[in-house]
Design a protein around this motif. Structure first.
Motif, short mmCIF file in Angstrom:
data_model
loop_
_atom_site.label_atom_id
_atom_site.label_comp_id
_atom_site.label_asym_id
_atom_site.label_seq_id
_atom_site.Cartn_x
_atom_site.Cartn_y
_atom_site.Cartn_z
N ASP A 19 -1.93 -2.84 0.77
CA ASP A 19 -0.47 -2.90 0.63
C ASP A 19 0.07 -4.18 1.27
O ASP A 19 1.06 -4.75 0.82
N GLU A 20 -0.56 -4.62 2.36
CA GLU A 20 -0.14 -5.87 3.01
C GLU A 20 -0.58 -7.08 2.19
O GLU A 20 0.10 -8.10 2.15
N PRO A 23 1.89 -5.98 -2.02
CA PRO A 23 2.68 -4.75 -1.98
C PRO A 23 2.81 -4.08 -3.36
O PRO A 23 2.79 -4.74 -4.40
N ALA A 24 2.96 -2.75 -3.32
CA ALA A 24 3.01 -1.96 -4.56
C ALA A 24 4.14 -2.39 -5.48
O ALA A 24 4.04 -2.21 -6.70
N SER A 70 -5.29 1.36 -0.55
CA SER A 70 -5.27 1.45 -2.01
C SER A 70 -6.44 0.71 -2.66
O SER A 70 -6.88 -0.32 -2.16
N LEU B 372 4.45 5.39 -2.92
CA LEU B 372 4.07 4.00 -2.74
C LEU B 372 5.25 3.05 -2.96
O LEU B 372 5.08 1.87 -3.28
N ARG B 391 -0.05 7.98 3.14
CA ARG B 391 -0.17 6.64 3.76
C ARG B 391 1.12 6.28 4.48
O ARG B 391 2.20 6.40 3.91
N ARG B 396 5.13 0.89 3.16
CA ARG B 396 4.52 1.66 2.06
C ARG B 396 5.57 2.27 1.11
O ARG B 396 5.43 2.23 -0.10
#
Lengths: 174, 430
Positions: A19-20, A23-24, A70, B372, B391, B396
């Motif tokens: 995610d870092e 990002p999504a 992820s 997410l 998470r 996030r």
């Protein structure tokens, strides 16, 4: 085969998650190219400036459990699109490491003590990595200081790198 | 030397051993969703290899952002939709029939003991609850899976997590798995399968086992696995009754995948849950876990109940029992996302949706969305969410947002007070 040489970006932290890395909110992109500007946008790391630090780099050095979280292959792709084809660290999350080699990129483990030493010598300095895949040796160079470090990757991972990734390999084998 | 569940599954699916401990295995199913599959599809097209190995073994769903929120997510859906149609993929779930993949696919009977499954989604480990080997993979592994029906893994090493004692009322599978992750650390199970076993697991419903296995990845695990037993057979019976004469016969067949008594494990962790209390995360890593009681009083802006971890019917029942006849705190936004249409309909029939709505919750359609930070409940910078998801990474659920993971009971109690709260003050339990 991809290039595994270039300036080293030091990310001195463990557990950097995907995610870092990407990002999504950017997972709605359907081309790898579109991810280019967003690499490491949400990374929490003192002294790190994505705009300043990413463009000149060609390799990453980090700590433990890099790429956790992820399964998104967008993480390796974001590195690939920024011409960073190799990450060197103490350890990797399974899926991230597999994704790297599946793309014909490399995620290479070095012992924590070796990473400690390399971080101490080179972090904060303009450092160049050159990789000799045939002999399994990294050469780190900063100014007039140079250090050779041996590394190992498995036979299968090497085959993936040479095949340019898992699709090419699987298509000829299965 | 005996074998673990994963070793037995690999042995029965082995296709190739290209070198070292790499095992290429045959896949029983490839699961697909609209975030990680489109690039695999377009890459196969670009290579002139737009084929699928077996359309009956590919299951696809649009679940992460649905209905589409913008042109880009609409295009992701379109690519998957047209691909499913083009290749005759019958098990494709779109608007009206779609739900969170790891809740939807088990509910459809697509997971069986001994199966090998991959999906471009890290929480694919959920399906190990049925005694299957199910692993999250990237898009390239997915692409090869779609094309060839195989995937490469290291020979599976397994860690055993034995859960003993008896859960006190008010303490749930989510509290157990948060506690386990707290002990293992975020890479404590990396490159290993986690076999969950012991009397507490034996007594758990399939829903609870899925909650347990779902978060194996948060300790780095490749898959979480529970041995198939009569609970597994009971759950699957509507789908397998033509295949087996009796439930006992089904169990006997599935028991071939049970671990041998002398199976070799890399590690063993024994957790006695007799004294376990409700748990929650406090930082930006899922192994940063504390008793809810130690976090009580922390303010939250949003409470989210849903996801592949805790959006199933038993989760909704637990939360509704806390919320019944009460209203969320005025400073809190409550969001419920039942994980599948079937769960949604069950919740309607049982009157749970009414309880949530009377309590002031917004009830969304089934989707991954907020978990997410993609849609349906994204946080603003500086906001805090109590969430039943998996998470708590920085940002996030929205850039600059903070997430506390907890059980549906704790999340519901937190919604009522606006600060992190143990549900026992409302239910008298735990």
């Amino acid at each position: 085969m991809k290039s595994f040489n270039g300036k080293v970006l030091f990310l001195d932290r463990s557990d950097i998650n995907t995610d870092e890395i990407i990002p999504a909110r950017y997972l709605t992109e359907i081309t790898k190219e579109a991810l280019t500007p967003y690499l490491l946008e949400d990374l929490e790391l003192a002294g790190f400036d994505a705009k300043r630090d990413i463009a000149p780099a060609g390799a990453v050095m980090t700590r433990a459990n890099f790429g956790c979280g992820s399964s998104r292959e967008h993480a390796p792709w974001a590195f690939e699109m920024n011409a960073m084809n190799i990450v060197i660290g103490e350890s990797f999350a399974r899926i991230f490491k597999q994704n790297m080699f599946n793309c014909g990129m490399m995620a290479v483990e070095l012992a924590p003590a070796v990473i400690d030493d390399l971080m101490a010598r080179f972090s904060g300095r303009e450092t160049e990595l050159s990789t000799d895949l045939a002999t399994g040796v990294f050469r780190f160079t900063a100014g007039d200081e140079s250090l050779e470090v041996p590394f190992e990757i498995s036979e299968f991972d090497r085959a993936l790198v040479e095949a340019g990734g898992w699709v090419g390999y699987a298509d000829t084998h299965y | 030397m005996g074998k673990t569940i994963a070793e037995k599954i690999f042995e029965s699916h082995l296709v190739d051993n290209p070198s070292g401990d790499i095992q290429v295995i045959r896949l029983d199913s490839v699961f697909c969703h609209e975030i990680t599959t489109p690039v695999a599809i377009t890459d196969l097209q670009a290579r002139g290899m737009d084929r699928v190995f077996d359309p009956s073994k590919i299951k696809a769903v649009i679940d992460h952002v649905t209905p589409a929120k913008d042109s880009k997510t609409a295009m992701q859906g379109k690519i998957v939709r047209e691909w499913a149609l083009r290749h005759g993929i019958i098990d494709f779930f779109d608007i009206g029939d779609n739900g969170v993949c790891h809740a939807l696919f088990p509910e459809k009977g697509f997971v069986r003991p001994g199966y090998t499954i991959i999906m471009g989604d890290s929480h694919t480990c959920t399906h190990g609850a049925f005694g299957a080997f199910a692993a999250g993979v990237g898009t390239t592994d997915l692409e090869v899976g779609i094309l060839k029906g195989v995937c490469a893994f290291h020979a599976p090493q397994t860690m055993k997590v034995v859960i003993t004692g008896e859960l006190v009322p008010g303490v749930y599978a989510k509290d157990v798995i948060l506690d386990v992750i707290g002990r293992l650390g975020v890479n404590g199970a990396t490159n290993r399968v986690i076999e969950f076993t012991g009397p507490v697991v034996d007594a758990m419903s399939m829903e609870s086992r899925m909650t347990l296995c779902n978060m194996a990845i948060e300790a780095g695990g490749t898959c979480g696995i529970c041995a198939p037993d009569m609970t597994t057979v009971d759950y699957l019976w509507p789908f397998i009754q033509d295949e087996f004469k009796t439930k006992e016969a089904a169990l006997e067949a599935y028991s071939t995948f049970a671990a041998d008594v002398d199976a070799e494990y890399t590690d063993e962790l024994v957790v006695d849950v007799a004294g376990l209390v409700p748990m929650a995360t406090f930082g930006y890593k899922p192994d940063q876990v504390k008793p809810v009681a130690e976090l009580s009083g922390e303010r939250v802006d949003q409470v989210y109940i849903g996801s592949c971890t805790n959006g199933r019917i038993e989760d909704l029942r637990v939360a509704a029992a806390v919320l019944e006849g009460k209203h969320v705190h005025p400073s809190v936004r409550g969001v419920l996302s039942p994980a599948t249409p079937t769960i949604y309909k069950m919740a309607l029939k049982e009157g749970l949706i009414e309880i949530f709505m009377d309590a002031g919750f917004c009830v969304t359609n089934p989707t991954c969305g907020a978990c997410l930070g993609m849609s349906n409940g994204v946080l603003a910078e500086g906001e805090v969410c109590a969430s039943t998801t998996n998470r708590n990474f920085n940002g996030r659920m929205g850039k600059g947002g903070m997430v506390h993971l907890m059980s549906p009971a704790s999340a519901a109690a937190t919604a009522l007070t606006g600060v992190i709260t143990n549900s026992h003050i409302f239910t008298g339990e735990a």
